[in-house]
Design an enzyme around this catalytic site. Structure first.
Site, PDB file in Angstrom:
ATOM      1  N   GLU A 114      47.642   2.820  31.830  1.00 31.55           N
ATOM      2  CA  GLU A 114      49.048   2.519  31.794  1.00 31.55           C
ATOM      3  C   GLU A 114      49.388   2.743  30.385  1.00 31.55           C
ATOM      4  O   GLU A 114      49.973   3.969  29.885  1.00 31.55           O
ATOM      5  CB  GLU A 114      49.365   1.050  31.895  1.00 31.55           C
TER       6      GLU A 114
ATOM      7  N   ASP B 212      55.502  -3.941  40.644  1.00 31.09           N
ATOM      8  CA  ASP B 212      54.911  -4.512  39.548  1.00 31.09           C
ATOM      9  C   ASP B 212      55.432  -5.930  39.322  1.00 31.09           C
ATOM     10  O   ASP B 212      54.888  -6.886  39.790  1.00 31.09           O
ATOM     11  CB  ASP B 212      54.917  -3.759  38.484  1.00 31.09           C
TER      12      ASP B 212
END
Length: 336
Positions: A198, A276
């Site tokens: 990420e 998320d």
């Protein structure tokens, strides 16, 4: 296409239950627990959500907001509220991250955490016809020893969770920092996943599946920086849980166009689309589907494949897997 996307039997593999806390629920729980909070009102908190610009600012705010979660009822209300919202997007199965590391570190009992979560999950199965799984997650910017201590205590509640995950700040916190934790999880027969690629480099993705032996990579978008690794992953069974609106909000990418969706598809990477922390990032799972479709104009066949990736990547029984595949076939036939 809109009807097709809405009707798809969605499997959400990357959602943090703490990240589903809408401002209105936050104030309700804070009032119930007589907690003095730093936010004047709902609009002030909404503005704080809007002001998030990167992973650090998000994690700092998430910690403040999550501190109101104290009792079993708090965890139940949070989880049940999310599951109802997910059902509205036709989520048929979801696997939620629960940050047992953070909550336990501030003194919240494991019983209260798992009791609240499990009651909401059981209700979802009965009333929403949705199956669920809980993945307990650990903070990579904390020590492995602290994670091991909480993991050992959490094993008393083993029946409530299906696996472990790794989250929080990647920078200077490589996956190999937690090799003993993952070794123990494998010994206990738990499924293993990890956030990687990420903010961190592609090397963290490779380390996650080579060293930690994970079954899924959460995010993983920086694999686009390593063509050889990308090809290797495409030839594997590793599933990626991509979170578009999250990546945009946290400035991991400048625009949705910068996400390597087409590159991943061309390399047969088994990607899935997820939300998320939807309360913070501007949309639940269907909103993430919409932004991907608006940007990349995927075909119905592409979306069917993404849905199959999620179904096949889920930690469910073969019977449940086949039921979801059948649902997908019916939806696809009805939208030809």
């Amino acid at each position: 296409m809109e009807s097709f996307l809405r009707c798809l039997p969605k499997v959400e593999l990357h959602v943090h239950v703490e990240g589903t806390m809408e401002p209105e629920l936050y104030f309700e729980i804070a009032k119930r627990n007589n907690i003095t909070n730093p936010f004047a009102d709902v609009n002030t908190l909404k503005q704080a959500y809007e002001n998030v610009t990167d992973l650090k600012s998000f994690l700092d705010l998430l910690e403040k907001v999550s501190n109101v979660l104290v009792t079993s009822e708090d965890f139940y209300d949070l989880t049940w509220t999310y599951l109802q919202r997910a059902a509205a997007d036709n989520v048929r199965h979801c696997e939620m991250f629960h940050n047992v590391h953070a909550h336990s570190s501030r003194g919240v009992s494991l019983y209260d955490q798992f009791d609240g979560l499990s009651r909401a999950c059981n209700k979802a199965e009965k009333e929403l016809n949705m199956t669920t799984g809980i993945i307990i997650s650990f903070m990579r910017d904390k020590t492995e020893q602290s994670a091991l201590e909480i993991f050992e205590k959490a094993l008393e509640y083993r029946r409530y969770f299906v696996g472990i995950g790794l989250e929080s700040n990647e920078i200077n916190n490589p996956p190999s920092k937690f090799i003993q934790l993952y070794r123990k999880a494998h010994e206990m027969g738990l499924h293993c996943v990890a956030h990687a690629g990420e903010e961190g480099p592609a090397a963290y993705v490779e380390e996650s599946f080579e060293v930690l032996k994970v079954e899924r990579i959460d995010h993983g978008i920086h694999c686009m920086d390593d063509p050889l690794l990308l090809k290797k992953i495409g030839q594997s069974q590793i599933v990626f849980t991509v979170c578009p609106l999250s990546n945009l909000k946290l400035n991991i990418v400048k625009t949705i166009d910068d996400l390597p969706i087409k590159l991943f598809l061309e390399n047969q990477v088994k990607i899935t689309i997820n939300s998320d922390d939807p309360a913070y990032f501007g949309g639940y799972i269907l909103a993430n589907f919409h932004i991907i479709q608006k940007t990349f104009h995927l075909s119905m066949e592409d979306w069917s494949q993404l849905t199959k990736n999620a179904i096949n990547g889920a930690f469910i029984s073969n019977e449940r897997r086949q039921d979801l595949i059948k649902e997908l076939i019916i939806v696809s036939e009805n939208h030809k």
